[in-house]
Design an enzyme around this catalytic site. Sequence first.
Site, short mmCIF file in Angstrom:
data_model
loop_
_atom_site.label_atom_id
_atom_site.label_comp_id
_atom_site.label_asym_id
_atom_site.label_seq_id
_atom_site.Cartn_x
_atom_site.Cartn_y
_atom_site.Cartn_z
N TRP A 228 43.81 -3.31 6.99
CA TRP A 228 43.19 -3.14 8.30
C TRP A 228 41.77 -3.76 8.27
O TRP A 228 41.03 -3.58 7.30
CB TRP A 228 43.10 -1.66 8.68
CG TRP A 228 42.37 -1.47 9.98
CD1 TRP A 228 42.85 -1.71 11.23
CD2 TRP A 228 41.00 -1.07 10.12
NE1 TRP A 228 41.86 -1.48 12.17
CE2 TRP A 228 40.71 -1.08 11.51
CE3 TRP A 228 39.99 -0.71 9.23
CZ2 TRP A 228 39.48 -0.73 12.02
CZ3 TRP A 228 38.74 -0.37 9.74
CH2 TRP A 228 38.50 -0.37 11.12
N ASP B 44 40.05 -0.18 28.03
CA ASP B 44 40.81 0.06 26.80
C ASP B 44 41.30 1.51 26.77
O ASP B 44 41.39 2.19 27.81
CB ASP B 44 39.92 -0.30 25.58
CG ASP B 44 40.73 -0.76 24.38
OD1 ASP B 44 41.26 0.11 23.67
OD2 ASP B 44 40.84 -1.98 24.15
N ARG C 188 47.32 8.68 12.66
CA ARG C 188 46.38 8.67 13.79
C ARG C 188 46.83 9.70 14.84
O ARG C 188 46.81 9.45 16.04
CB ARG C 188 46.30 7.28 14.43
CG ARG C 188 44.96 7.00 15.11
CD ARG C 188 45.02 5.82 16.05
NE ARG C 188 43.69 5.45 16.50
CZ ARG C 188 43.43 4.83 17.64
NH1 ARG C 188 44.41 4.49 18.44
NH2 ARG C 188 42.20 4.53 17.98
N ASP D 53 49.05 -2.46 22.71
CA ASP D 53 48.65 -2.06 21.36
C ASP D 53 49.79 -1.33 20.64
O ASP D 53 50.78 -0.90 21.27
CB ASP D 53 47.43 -1.13 21.49
CG ASP D 53 46.56 -1.09 20.25
OD1 ASP D 53 46.97 -1.64 19.22
OD2 ASP D 53 45.46 -0.51 20.34
N ASN E 35 49.61 1.25 17.09
CA ASN E 35 48.63 1.63 16.07
C ASN E 35 49.15 2.34 14.84
O ASN E 35 48.34 2.91 14.10
CB ASN E 35 47.54 2.49 16.72
CG ASN E 35 46.53 1.63 17.44
OD1 ASN E 35 45.86 0.81 16.84
ND2 ASN E 35 46.46 1.79 18.75
N CYS F 257 48.69 -6.60 20.36
CA CYS F 257 47.70 -6.04 19.45
C CYS F 257 48.42 -5.00 18.62
O CYS F 257 49.38 -4.39 19.08
CB CYS F 257 46.60 -5.39 20.31
SG CYS F 257 45.41 -4.41 19.40
N ASP G 255 40.66 -5.97 14.23
CA ASP G 255 39.64 -5.03 14.73
C ASP G 255 38.29 -5.34 14.12
O ASP G 255 37.29 -4.74 14.50
CB ASP G 255 40.04 -3.59 14.37
CG ASP G 255 40.93 -2.99 15.44
OD1 ASP G 255 41.08 -3.60 16.51
OD2 ASP G 255 41.50 -1.90 15.21
C1 DGJ Z 1 43.36 -0.54 18.09
C2 DGJ Z 1 42.91 -1.83 18.72
O1 DGJ Z 1 43.01 -2.87 17.79
C3 DGJ Z 1 41.51 -1.66 19.25
O2 DGJ Z 1 41.03 -2.86 19.75
C4 DGJ Z 1 41.50 -0.59 20.29
O3 DGJ Z 1 42.27 -0.99 21.40
C5 DGJ Z 1 42.06 0.71 19.73
N1 DGJ Z 1 43.32 0.50 19.10
C6 DGJ Z 1 42.20 1.76 20.80
O4 DGJ Z 1 42.81 2.88 20.36
#
Ligand code: DGJ
Length: 722
Positions: free
Chosen positions: A191, A358, A435, A470, A472, A518, A540
């Site tokens: 990351w 965002d 997360r 996104d 995550n 993303c 990021d």
């Molecule tokens: C991960 C993304 O890469 C960031 O730019 C942002 O959007 C966050 N998530 C928001 O939770």
Amino acid sequence: MSIRFENGVFHLTNGRVSYMISLAGGKYPLHLYWGKKLRRVEDDLTMRLAGRDANDFNLHETPLDRLPQECPTFGMGDMREGMLHIRQEDGTTALDLQFVSHEVMKGKPVLPGLPSARGEMAETLILTLKDPENGIRVDLLYTIWEDTDTIARSARIYNEGKEAVTLEKALSVCVDFTEADYHLLTLSGGWARERAMELRPLVQGDQGTSTVRGASSVQTSPFMALLSPGTDENRGQVYAMALCYSGSFQGIVQVDQFRAARMMMGIQPFDFSWRIDPGTDFQTPEAYLTWSDQGLNGMSQQFHQLVREHIVSGPYAKTHRPILINNWEATYFDFNEDKLVDIADCARKRGIDLFVLDDGWFGHRDQDNSSLGDWKDDMRKLPGGLRGLSEKIHGSGMKFGLWVEPEMISPDSELYRAHPDWCIHAGDRTRIECRHQLVLDMTRADVRQYVTESISQALERGQVDYVKWDMNRNINMVGSALLPADRMKEFHHRYILGVYEVMRAITERFPRVLFESCAGGGGRFDLGMMCLMPQAWTSDDTDAWMRCRIQYATSLVFPPCCMGAHVSAVPNHQTGRSTPLATRAAVAMGGTYGYELDIRKLPEEELQEIEKLNQRVHAWQDVLLYGSFYRLQSPYQGNESAWMSVSQDGKRAVVTHVFAQSQPNARSDLLKLTGLDPAADYREEISGKTYGGDALMQYGIPVDAPWNDYKAQQFWLERVDR
Ligand code: DGJ
């Protein structure tokens, strides 16, 4: 361009490269050649290497183990790992794929359910192989383009027998090299430090790059290349592979006892299988092979052409991209409508086109621990909802963009309370959060429908012009409430097919919207995503020097128009490093340009600088985003990084050079440019000086040795006609 069958050899060529396949004994497709165009096929050289005549080939006399193949399987004499492995109803796996027929078609077929390149200016060879014993048929697809030295390969496996079979391994491509005197280049990281270049000499045994995370990931990248000794950016032979796939993948190079290298890539075989019932089939993702004898820049030119012309699509594929400002690093979750409108207003006055809202606008998401899946406006923060905010932003003359994370569900959400079985889980085991979130089970049609509808409604409410999609976290505990036990190994691939289906539905429903993918930064920066969304958030990490490294390596495969790049605040939120605004901007101009900071807090002097930068980005975007891109100096090799783009008509060029730490008593240096016309003259806009193209390339342009750290210099060159 042509695909011919001559003297028992299939010859694909576009006039610059050749790819040749022969048939051992008229049955087994052998890899004969891939590289610079050959005028004609003289004979089956591969069989001569093995000391046999192609027509006399006999499995018992010349083991397949010694021959370079196109679609190797295990069990017919080849003792290396194969590309396909199929377990038949009786439990055995020997697979005897013999050539049956071939077909040449204009363009290329669409791959069902999978993203793939388009077939303009292309021809496709389909080689059909069949096992005479069990009814397994395999079509090997090879596409060659006129305008890029790239060959696409994939395989489609049909069950024309009477019993179900289980596919246990289904890679997309195999290239067997007769030697192993290469270095292997892969991209790896973590990351905020995605896609670092790693180079190592090949050794006997296995090496490569792979992931089991359910995403192409921040740790790995579905790309690898073999480099002949001494290869650099401009010289040397490069044989590269990249996969059009966003899930778990494997890239492997096996060097055998004879120092022959087998290079393969495709869906990760670990925890994978797929049942193929009689009358059904399975399509592998597409892999792209690029060869160049002009080093890594030569390889990238071919990949970039493929991506620009045949991968990205939609109204933004080749046009002006808006300059955006994103509120993430400006506010994180701490915002309300007034604050957002203020930021947007300040940005608009300085020439920024698009405001992006965002994470944190929905449910009751004040931190990252709730509400994913509840795509309902948080009226505490946005009293007029998304619609009210978007009307204000649009009313001021800006475009409006929105962040979503459609594949996720928070345990603290209405959705989870209503549908606890909609997430990926393994029976009654404790669900492992990451997360604070779980992953929705995209193999389920009801989940896909919910996601498509709820996200579409949010985009409609917000009248959005842009979406940041996104994702995550990765998938660990694999399990679906609906998949039967004997199909659970299909989960990972079904998941990614489900994601593609939903992405396709939503992008088609909003054809004028600009989509950016993303994944916790650049965790799904792959060609599969790029087929669906024309740009992706690169990392990021917005620190200018780290971005020099990340963007440099990302550019091996992707052109600047694919790479989201923003100017952020200093000290940088990921590294604590302070770099000048001009440097952050120069680096962000290496991708799709934007800002990610609280612009209201900047001094007037910097705001004026931003205004000028924005004008420049707009005026030079055709060069910056769509020009031919060359890497000049590698941040992996020292204290400097440099790159340049030349417009497609050759009339303009932008050169960027960044110094990391300043050195005492350093002398100014000369940076040799490339891609210019040696016979033309170029005027540099800022200094007003005119240079010959030949001098710029042979001698170089002077770059100053700065006395402060992280200094960027840019040169804006225009061809002058005498
Ligand atoms: C991960 C993304 O890469 C960031 O730019 C942002 O959007 C966050 N998530 C928001 O939770």
